[in-house]
Design a protein around this motif. Structure first.
Motif, short mmCIF file in Angstrom:
data_model
loop_
_atom_site.label_atom_id
_atom_site.label_comp_id
_atom_site.label_asym_id
_atom_site.label_seq_id
_atom_site.Cartn_x
_atom_site.Cartn_y
_atom_site.Cartn_z
N ILE A 95 -6.45 23.79 0.35
CA ILE A 95 -5.36 23.30 -0.61
C ILE A 95 -5.33 21.79 -0.68
O ILE A 95 -5.89 21.06 -1.00
N PHE A 96 -4.67 21.51 -1.90
CA PHE A 96 -3.98 20.15 -2.43
C PHE A 96 -2.57 19.82 -2.94
O PHE A 96 -1.76 21.17 -3.29
N ASP A 97 -1.84 19.01 -2.64
CA ASP A 97 -0.50 18.71 -2.90
C ASP A 97 -0.52 18.86 -4.62
O ASP A 97 -1.15 18.29 -5.44
N LEU A 98 0.46 19.17 -4.54
CA LEU A 98 1.76 19.14 -5.90
C LEU A 98 1.50 17.39 -6.47
O LEU A 98 1.45 17.65 -7.90
N GLU A 99 1.79 16.45 -5.77
CA GLU A 99 1.91 15.54 -6.22
C GLU A 99 0.74 15.01 -7.34
O GLU A 99 0.76 14.41 -7.82
N SER A 100 0.05 15.28 -6.61
CA SER A 100 -1.99 14.71 -6.96
C SER A 100 -1.71 15.09 -8.09
O SER A 100 -2.96 14.43 -9.26
N SER A 101 -1.04 16.18 -8.92
CA SER A 101 -1.58 17.16 -9.66
C SER A 101 -0.63 16.83 -11.23
O SER A 101 -0.63 18.07 -11.79
N ILE A 102 0.49 16.75 -10.31
CA ILE A 102 1.83 16.48 -11.66
C ILE A 102 1.90 15.29 -12.13
O ILE A 102 1.72 14.13 -11.68
N PRO A 103 1.13 15.22 -13.69
CA PRO A 103 1.03 14.18 -14.88
C PRO A 103 2.90 13.41 -14.73
O PRO A 103 3.61 14.33 -14.77
N GLU A 104 2.76 12.02 -14.96
CA GLU A 104 3.88 10.89 -15.34
C GLU A 104 4.41 12.47 -16.27
O GLU A 104 4.01 12.42 -17.09
N GLY A 105 5.72 11.96 -16.42
CA GLY A 105 6.70 12.72 -17.28
C GLY A 105 7.05 14.18 -17.18
O GLY A 105 7.70 14.81 -17.18
N VAL A 106 5.95 14.71 -15.97
CA VAL A 106 6.61 16.35 -15.45
C VAL A 106 7.59 16.05 -15.08
O VAL A 106 7.44 15.47 -13.43
N ASP A 107 9.09 17.34 -15.07
CA ASP A 107 9.63 17.18 -13.15
C ASP A 107 9.00 18.12 -12.29
O ASP A 107 10.20 19.88 -12.42
N PHE A 108 8.99 18.15 -11.82
CA PHE A 108 8.93 18.87 -10.23
C PHE A 108 9.81 18.93 -9.25
O PHE A 108 10.42 17.52 -9.00
N ARG A 109 10.08 20.26 -9.22
CA ARG A 109 11.53 20.70 -8.06
C ARG A 109 11.21 21.88 -7.75
O ARG A 109 10.24 22.69 -7.82
N SER A 110 11.29 21.62 -6.15
CA SER A 110 10.81 22.32 -5.10
C SER A 110 11.47 22.92 -4.74
O SER A 110 13.03 22.63 -4.33
N GLY A 111 11.63 24.27 -5.09
CA GLY A 111 12.73 25.32 -4.93
C GLY A 111 12.10 26.87 -4.74
O GLY A 111 11.07 27.20 -5.30
N TYR A 168 -2.73 26.10 -3.85
CA TYR A 168 -4.30 26.58 -2.52
C TYR A 168 -4.20 27.70 -3.43
O TYR A 168 -3.70 27.80 -4.28
N GLU A 169 -5.68 28.10 -3.01
CA GLU A 169 -6.39 28.60 -3.31
C GLU A 169 -6.34 30.02 -3.84
O GLU A 169 -7.37 30.17 -2.47
N ALA A 170 -6.12 30.41 -3.66
CA ALA A 170 -5.77 32.25 -3.56
C ALA A 170 -6.59 32.54 -3.49
O ALA A 170 -6.58 34.14 -2.68
N THR A 171 -8.37 32.36 -4.64
CA THR A 171 -9.33 33.52 -4.36
C THR A 171 -10.15 33.14 -3.34
O THR A 171 -11.71 33.17 -2.56
N GLU A 172 -9.55 31.85 -2.35
CA GLU A 172 -10.22 31.39 -0.91
C GLU A 172 -9.70 32.01 0.18
O GLU A 172 -9.86 30.84 1.40
N LEU A 173 -8.39 32.31 0.46
CA LEU A 173 -7.71 33.29 1.28
C LEU A 173 -8.57 33.80 2.16
O LEU A 173 -8.13 33.55 3.48
#
Length: 392
Positions: A57-73, A38-43
């Motif tokens: 906001i935007f989904d992180l999936e749309s910003s994470i390039p191939e080869g980067v492992d994303f973990r929600s935690g 989320y854009e913290a400057t727009e809260l």
């Protein structure tokens, strides 16, 4: 393969990932509690209801390039001696060779009595939506309660966040008045601050413009008013009491509590790092953004926590990390501001542009500059697709 772990997917974390992901020989893991950025400057826009949560906001999936492992935690602890990160509800730690800590900020109540219990913080998207819900419920209730405190709002803190929020509130208030058939002359918006001046980081003429614009729309500014106590029905400063059923807290922030929980030497959960942005004694660990305390070599003062500085730190930390891997010396972080902007609602604002702030602007033209800044920040941490999707 060297294991790079990045903690946090705010401005700093996403920028660091973007700088590193094309480097050969790196195995990058990005860890974030939420599945979105989320854009913290727009809260403040969500808190006032001028924007919906989906607009910032935007989904992180749309910003994470191939080869980067994303973990929600949720990060629980960092152990720099064993080079491991521990997550809540997971037994197996995550090992790293290099670590970038970009865990962001939390609301700071300074231990003021009642603040944590009765004031509404503005530190994340859930906070912003909670403020909007609470405020709309109180305004809607007035016609049944006839309690004028339901029409009273106290904003604690007159920094840029507090002023931007007040600007959104005065813009939105006529709509609420018409919707709920409220007595406009009974609406009270009060902004309290312990400092003697409002927006001292701006040229005095610009500050006067901002104050006059908001005061003409009914905002009462109370400077040199340190807050002593917050209750369910108001805020006390010395002998004065400012009654309200909506109390919003924008007085300050601190870094993530994970910093203190992990045993780092810190002040308000910000770690004083080396000029390279690395942790003293642990050059493989970098602290950037809201969890870092970096001194301006010119003034000696610690840089403020802004999205602009966070992105610049992320870029520099990534360069220094790559320098270490290549066996090259790290360089010191320096920063030149592009300027400072404060919106006064969606249509107006004040701005000082350039490192020396020599270009001074006020009024409607600043809204376009604010939009350009927001678009640039999205592009710096994500993709042009996300930038376009957030265009008004």
């Amino acid at each position: 393969m060297r294991k790079i772990v990045i903690l946090g997917a705010g401005y700093a974390g996403l920028r660091a990932m973007k700088e590193l992901h094309k480097e050969a020989g790196l195995q990058i893991t990005l860890i974030n509690r939420d599945l979105y950025h989320y854009e913290a400057t727009e809260l403040h826009t969500v808190a006032a209801g001028t924007k919906a949560p989906a607009d910032i906001i935007f989904d992180l999936e749309s910003s994470i390039p191939e080869g980067v492992d994303f973990r929600s935690g949720t990060v629980n602890k960092i152990d720099v001696e064993t080079q491991c990160v521990y997550l809540e509800d997971e037994n197996i730690p995550i090992a790293y060779d290099y670590l970038i800590v970009a865990l962001g900020f939390e609301s700071e109540d300074f231990g003021i009595k009642g603040a944590a219990q009765y004031a509404l913080p503005l530190a994340n998207l859930a906070d912003a939506f909670a403020i909007r819900t609470h405020l709309e419920q109180r305004l809607a209730r007035f016609n049944d309660s006839r309690d004028e405190n339901d029409l009273s709002i106290v904003v604690c803190g007159a920094g840029i966040t507090g002023i931007e929020l007040v600007g959104e509130l005065v813009y939105r208030m006529p709509e609420w008045v018409a919707q709920h058939k409220l007595p406009a002359d009974k609406i009270r918006i009060t902004c309290l601050d312990a400092m003697p001046a409002i927006l001292p980081m701006f040229d005095a003429e610009l500050s006067r413009y901002a104050i006059a614009h908001l005061a003409d729309r009914g905002v009462s500014f109370q400077t040199s008013s340190a807050i002593d106590e917050v209750t369910a029905t108001g805020v006390r400063s010395g002998e004065r009491v400012f009654p309200a059923h909506t109390i919003i807290w924008t007085t300050g922030v601190r870094g993530s509590h994970v910093v203190a929980n992990s045993g780092f030497a810190q002040k308000r959960n910000r770690v004083a790092v080396e000029p390279s942005l690395s942790l003293k004694g642990h050059p493989e660990v970098f602290f950037i953004g809201d969890v870092s305390a970096v001194a301006d070599p010119g003034s000696g003062h610690v840089y403020p926590t802004t999205a602009q500085i966070s992105v610049a730190q992320a870029t520099h930390a990534a360069l220094n990390l790559k320098a270490q891997i290549a066996g090259k010396p790290m360089t010191d972080f320096t920063f030149k501001s592009r300027g400072t902007v404060c919106s006064l609602g969606p249509l107006l604002g004040i701005a000082q542009i350039g490192a020396d702030g020599s270009m001074k602007l006020e009024g409607r033209k600043v809204a376009a500059i604010k939009k350009l800044i927001n678009d640039t920040e999205i592009l710096e941490v994500s993709s042009i697709g996300n930038m376009i999707s957030h265009a008004d």
